[in-house]
Design an enzyme around this catalytic site. Sequence first.
Site, PDB file in Angstrom:
ATOM      1  N   TYR A 114      45.583 -22.082  37.562  1.00  0.00           N
ATOM      2  CA  TYR A 114      45.698 -20.796  36.863  1.00  0.00           C
ATOM      3  C   TYR A 114      45.982 -21.099  35.388  1.00  0.00           C
ATOM      4  CZ  TYR A 114      47.249 -15.924  36.312  1.00  0.00           C
ATOM      5  OH  TYR A 114      47.399 -14.621  35.898  1.00  0.00           O
ATOM      6  N   ARG A 124      36.328 -10.847  27.977  1.00  0.00           N
ATOM      7  CA  ARG A 124      37.599 -11.146  27.288  1.00  0.00           C
ATOM      8  C   ARG A 124      38.436 -11.977  28.251  1.00  0.00           C
ATOM      9  NH1 ARG A 124      42.091 -11.325  28.954  1.00  0.00           N
ATOM     10  NH2 ARG A 124      43.048  -9.292  29.057  1.00  0.00           N
ATOM     11  N   LYS A 167      42.546 -16.143  40.077  1.00  0.00           N
ATOM     12  CA  LYS A 167      43.391 -15.014  40.499  1.00  0.00           C
ATOM     13  C   LYS A 167      43.443 -14.939  42.032  1.00  0.00           C
ATOM     14  CE  LYS A 167      44.320 -13.003  36.453  1.00  0.00           C
ATOM     15  NZ  LYS A 167      45.618 -12.560  35.937  1.00  0.00           N
ATOM     16  N   GLU A 208      39.224  -7.484  36.132  1.00  0.00           N
ATOM     17  CA  GLU A 208      39.902  -8.552  35.397  1.00  0.00           C
ATOM     18  C   GLU A 208      39.152  -8.920  34.130  1.00  0.00           C
ATOM     19  OE1 GLU A 208      42.849  -9.985  36.714  1.00  0.00           O
ATOM     20  OE2 GLU A 208      42.963 -10.675  34.648  1.00  0.00           O
ATOM     21  N   ASP A 209      39.871  -8.991  33.055  1.00  0.00           N
ATOM     22  CA  ASP A 209      39.371  -9.544  31.793  1.00  0.00           C
ATOM     23  C   ASP A 209      38.066  -8.898  31.305  1.00  0.00           C
ATOM     24  OD1 ASP A 209      41.656 -10.974  31.898  1.00  0.00           O
ATOM     25  OD2 ASP A 209      40.750 -12.951  31.966  1.00  0.00           O
ATOM     26  N   ASP A 241      43.990  -5.275  36.234  1.00  0.00           N
ATOM     27  CA  ASP A 241      45.104  -6.213  36.182  1.00  0.00           C
ATOM     28  C   ASP A 241      45.694  -6.324  34.778  1.00  0.00           C
ATOM     29  OD1 ASP A 241      46.761  -8.234  37.235  1.00  0.00           O
ATOM     30  OD2 ASP A 241      45.405  -9.775  36.467  1.00  0.00           O
ATOM     31  N   ASP A 242      44.832  -6.316  33.774  1.00  0.00           N
ATOM     32  CA  ASP A 242      45.308  -6.530  32.400  1.00  0.00           C
ATOM     33  C   ASP A 242      46.054  -5.309  31.876  1.00  0.00           C
ATOM     34  OD1 ASP A 242      44.027  -9.181  32.001  1.00  0.00           O
ATOM     35  OD2 ASP A 242      42.269  -7.979  32.489  1.00  0.00           O
ATOM     36  N   ASN A 285      47.791 -15.465  26.526  1.00  0.00           N
ATOM     37  CA  ASN A 285      47.347 -16.641  27.281  1.00  0.00           C
ATOM     38  C   ASN A 285      46.043 -17.166  26.706  1.00  0.00           C
ATOM     39  OD1 ASN A 285      49.422 -16.357  29.255  1.00  0.00           O
ATOM     40  ND2 ASN A 285      48.275 -14.664  30.121  1.00  0.00           N
TER      41      ASN A 285
HETATM   42  N1  LIG Z   1      51.022 -12.355  30.383  1.00  0.00           N
HETATM   43  C1  LIG Z   1      50.143 -11.637  31.025  1.00  0.00           C
HETATM   44  O1  LIG Z   1      50.294 -11.373  32.223  1.00  0.00           O
HETATM   45  C2  LIG Z   1      48.950 -11.108  30.313  1.00  0.00           C
HETATM   46  C3  LIG Z   1      48.632 -11.515  29.052  1.00  0.00           C
HETATM   47  N2  LIG Z   1      47.518 -11.000  28.432  1.00  0.00           N
HETATM   48  C4  LIG Z   1      47.144 -11.571  27.146  1.00  0.00           C
HETATM   49  O2  LIG Z   1      47.185 -10.584  26.144  1.00  0.00           O
HETATM   50  C5  LIG Z   1      46.177 -10.847  25.194  1.00  0.00           C
HETATM   51  C6  LIG Z   1      45.423  -9.560  24.902  1.00  0.00           C
HETATM   52  O3  LIG Z   1      44.801  -9.066  26.065  1.00  0.00           O
HETATM   53  P1  LIG Z   1      44.140  -7.612  26.052  1.00  0.00           P
HETATM   54  O4  LIG Z   1      45.105  -6.599  25.613  1.00  0.00           O
HETATM   55  O5  LIG Z   1      43.488  -7.400  27.349  1.00  0.00           O
HETATM   56  O6  LIG Z   1      43.026  -7.813  24.931  1.00  0.00           O
HETATM   57  P2  LIG Z   1      42.441  -6.723  23.963  1.00  0.00           P
HETATM   58  O7  LIG Z   1      41.293  -7.333  23.286  1.00  0.00           O
HETATM   59  O8  LIG Z   1      42.244  -5.445  24.685  1.00  0.00           O
HETATM   60  O9  LIG Z   1      43.618  -6.488  22.911  1.00  0.00           O
HETATM   61  C7  LIG Z   1      43.993  -7.391  21.893  1.00  0.00           C
HETATM   62  C8  LIG Z   1      44.389  -6.557  20.692  1.00  0.00           C
HETATM   63  O10 LIG Z   1      44.974  -7.416  19.726  1.00  0.00           O
HETATM   64  C9  LIG Z   1      44.522  -6.958  18.477  1.00  0.00           C
HETATM   65  N3  LIG Z   1      44.676  -7.975  17.436  1.00  0.00           N
HETATM   66  C10 LIG Z   1      43.808  -8.955  17.090  1.00  0.00           C
HETATM   67  N4  LIG Z   1      44.268  -9.622  16.021  1.00  0.00           N
HETATM   68  C11 LIG Z   1      45.447  -9.062  15.691  1.00  0.00           C
HETATM   69  C12 LIG Z   1      46.386  -9.308  14.674  1.00  0.00           C
HETATM   70  N5  LIG Z   1      46.197 -10.281  13.802  1.00  0.00           N
HETATM   71  N6  LIG Z   1      47.490  -8.535  14.625  1.00  0.00           N
HETATM   72  C13 LIG Z   1      47.685  -7.546  15.528  1.00  0.00           C
HETATM   73  N7  LIG Z   1      46.809  -7.270  16.505  1.00  0.00           N
HETATM   74  C14 LIG Z   1      45.709  -8.009  16.589  1.00  0.00           C
HETATM   75  C15 LIG Z   1      43.063  -6.569  18.720  1.00  0.00           C
HETATM   76  O11 LIG Z   1      42.559  -5.744  17.700  1.00  0.00           O
HETATM   77  C16 LIG Z   1      43.199  -5.862  20.052  1.00  0.00           C
HETATM   78  O12 LIG Z   1      43.444  -4.488  19.912  1.00  0.00           O
HETATM   79  C17 LIG Z   1      45.327 -11.992  25.748  1.00  0.00           C
HETATM   80  O13 LIG Z   1      45.684 -13.177  25.112  1.00  0.00           O
HETATM   81  C18 LIG Z   1      45.714 -12.062  27.191  1.00  0.00           C
HETATM   82  O14 LIG Z   1      45.685 -13.371  27.674  1.00  0.00           O
HETATM   83  C19 LIG Z   1      46.738 -10.033  29.003  1.00  0.00           C
HETATM   84  C20 LIG Z   1      47.003  -9.611  30.264  1.00  0.00           C
HETATM   85  C21 LIG Z   1      48.103 -10.164  31.036  1.00  0.00           C
HETATM   86  C1  LIG Z   2      47.150 -13.107  32.797  1.00  0.00           C
HETATM   87  C2  LIG Z   2      45.969 -12.358  32.458  1.00  0.00           C
HETATM   88  O1  LIG Z   2      45.487 -11.577  33.259  1.00  0.00           O
HETATM   89  C3  LIG Z   2      45.361 -12.521  31.162  1.00  0.00           C
HETATM   90  O2  LIG Z   2      45.896 -13.226  30.327  1.00  0.00           O
HETATM   91  O3  LIG Z   2      44.298 -11.929  30.960  1.00  0.00           O
HETATM   92 MG   LIG Z   3      43.536 -11.023  32.733  1.00  0.00          MG
END
Ligand SMILES: NC(=O)C1=CN([C@@H]2O[C@H](COP(=O)(O)OP(=O)(O)OC[C@H]3O[C@@H](n4cnc5c(N)ncnc54)[C@H](O)[C@@H]3O)[C@@H](O)[C@H]2O)C=CC1
Ligand SMILES: CC(=O)C(=O)O
Ligand SMILES: [Mg+2]
Length: 561
Positions: free
Chosen positions: A100, A153, A171, A242-243, A265-266, A414
């Site tokens: 993972y 994504r 997953k 997912e993603d 999930d996200d 991540n």
């Molecule tokens: N820990 C966890 O369980 C999870 C972590 N994530 C992580 O969160 C991150 C984002 O995922 P999503 O929200 O699905 O992606 P997304 O693409 O929907 O959102 C990312 C946002 O960050 C913004 N962004 C980009 N550059 C920026 C900056 N310099 N300053 C402020 N905002 C900025 C983008 O414009 C966008 O709105 C990924 O890295 C993903 O791995 C996502 C889901 C679960």
């Molecule tokens: C953990 C997860 O779902 C993500 O980073 O997109």
């Molecule tokens: Mg994800």
Amino acid sequence: MSNKPSLYTYYAGPALLETPLLNKGSAFTKEERIAFNLIGLLPPRYETIEQQMERAYMQYSSFGEPINKHIYLRNIQDKNETLFYRLVQQHLEEMLPIIYTPTVGDACEKFSAIYRSARGIFVSYNEREYIDDILRSVTKSKVKVIVVTDGERVLGLGDQGVGGMGISIGKLSLYTACGGISPAYTLPVTLDVGTNNEKLLNDPVYMGSKHKRITGEEYEQFIDAFMKAVKRRWPEAMVQFEDFAQPNAMPILKRYRDTYCCFNDDIQGTASVTVGSLLAACRSKGVALSSQKVVFVGAGSAGCGIAEQVIQQMVVEGLDEATARSQIYMVDRFGLLTEGMPDLRDFQDALVQKKSAVSDWSYSGDYASLRDVMNCAKPDILIGVSGVPGLFTEAVISAMKKHCELPIIFPLSNPSRQVEATPEQVIKWTEGKVIIATGSPFKPVTYKGKSYPIAQCNNSYIFPGIGLGVIAVKARLISDEMLRAASETLAAASPLANTGQGGLLPPLSDLSGLSKQIAFEVAKIAMAQGLALEISDDELKQRIEKNFWKPEYRSYKRISR
Ligand SMILES: NC(=O)C1=CN([C@@H]2O[C@H](COP(=O)(O)OP(=O)(O)OC[C@H]3O[C@@H](n4cnc5c(N)ncnc54)[C@H](O)[C@@H]3O)[C@@H](O)[C@H]2O)C=CC1
Ligand SMILES: CC(=O)C(=O)O
Ligand SMILES: [Mg+2]
């Protein structure tokens, strides 16, 4: 050996050895080798699964690079699923980062280069007329959990095209290893709708369709065709989105969440784990979440999903909704989301700060920057879901620290290399006075002689239990209340909140037990909301236990076809 009754199968000879759900390799007994035409196809020694694991772990340990360990484990998974899961369960903390995040990120990026054998299904836009045939060719007749991605994504790594298959597989491996869902019931799916990643389009070994992503109506119709085909083939299956990239994630969820057993999930899994972790952090601080001001960096699927769930939680704790919303600050790439800002997405609209709320702030640009927000809003909680490494600079953390004695800081992006600040940095800049959690695993940090465990606030704490609960009571839909029950269950299991010591979240080795508890609470809410079968608590517990698959070999009896 399992004490379950014998399994009847007509597979025999090489076909049996090539069926990963049935293959036992050197653990086939003498009687089975005779009955199933395996004599001579295996080395003559009969081994137990423990002996097989010893060899496998020795081989695994001989690989230095995480990606090579990943390839090795995936190879075992494609040969012998029982051995794979037994090995992973035995070495869970060591192997989760390999199957993972973070290594699964590398595996997605290198998907075509490291491709070995088929797993799951690829539903390609160019083959859409065969969608029912593709689903029919899956030999699993009882698929109960599907993880589907279009790879646009993947973690914080952007468009990986069909490489997204890596994340669907990863997953589902956790659904089985931590949530006890039998691998016979799971199906990873990648929707191949093209890719906008030039590197992949120019890569001679890329295995997906080499055209730009289809969009608009064509895309929507394709997703719809997929969902309908799933319903025809496995009417009760739960679908985890997912993603998917931001423009598609929320619309897809909205379109299907009231008619299909599905969740994103996200958006929702991440909201559930983050609210659970925040509740635990607040309890350990002795404050209510509703008393806190929260800054998000990244107002995308994860950020807005978490924010809405935090608001719901604040309302449950007694705040009126408007006050709860006023305590949430969403910072995206152009600064603080503020009323009247151009080009907001509809799911961001309800999360803007009122102009009047920031009118006495002093900042130089058109909109307040992250640092301005830290100085003017004086938040207690900072959450990073931007996918951009390094956004939590020393200046940002110091500005937060000025107004908050014990900040809660969650850089959740991540894989590890995309994190907004490393735990080491955060602990140094706050001089250890911080409650921290990250999305990917990090080793404990030693600062001034004290060791700080780093909690992994990842939706993997949540989705295996959701799946187990949904299956136990055949839930028809997944409601916000079910996800909130998962948050509460997670928070209640926090060692730090309960004892003042230890990790913010339970250790990963407790994930199976936690998944059962989450399954129970989630299923109870589903029943109370009329979304599932109605059974007694005792029966529910029994079903959860009964459904919990264990990686043990069963004895086989041969039947003719
Ligand atoms: N820990 C966890 O369980 C999870 C972590 N994530 C992580 O969160 C991150 C984002 O995922 P999503 O929200 O699905 O992606 P997304 O693409 O929907 O959102 C990312 C946002 O960050 C913004 N962004 C980009 N550059 C920026 C900056 N310099 N300053 C402020 N905002 C900025 C983008 O414009 C966008 O709105 C990924 O890295 C993903 O791995 C996502 C889901 C679960
Ligand atoms: C953990 C997860 O779902 C993500 O980073 O997109
Ligand atoms: Mg994800």
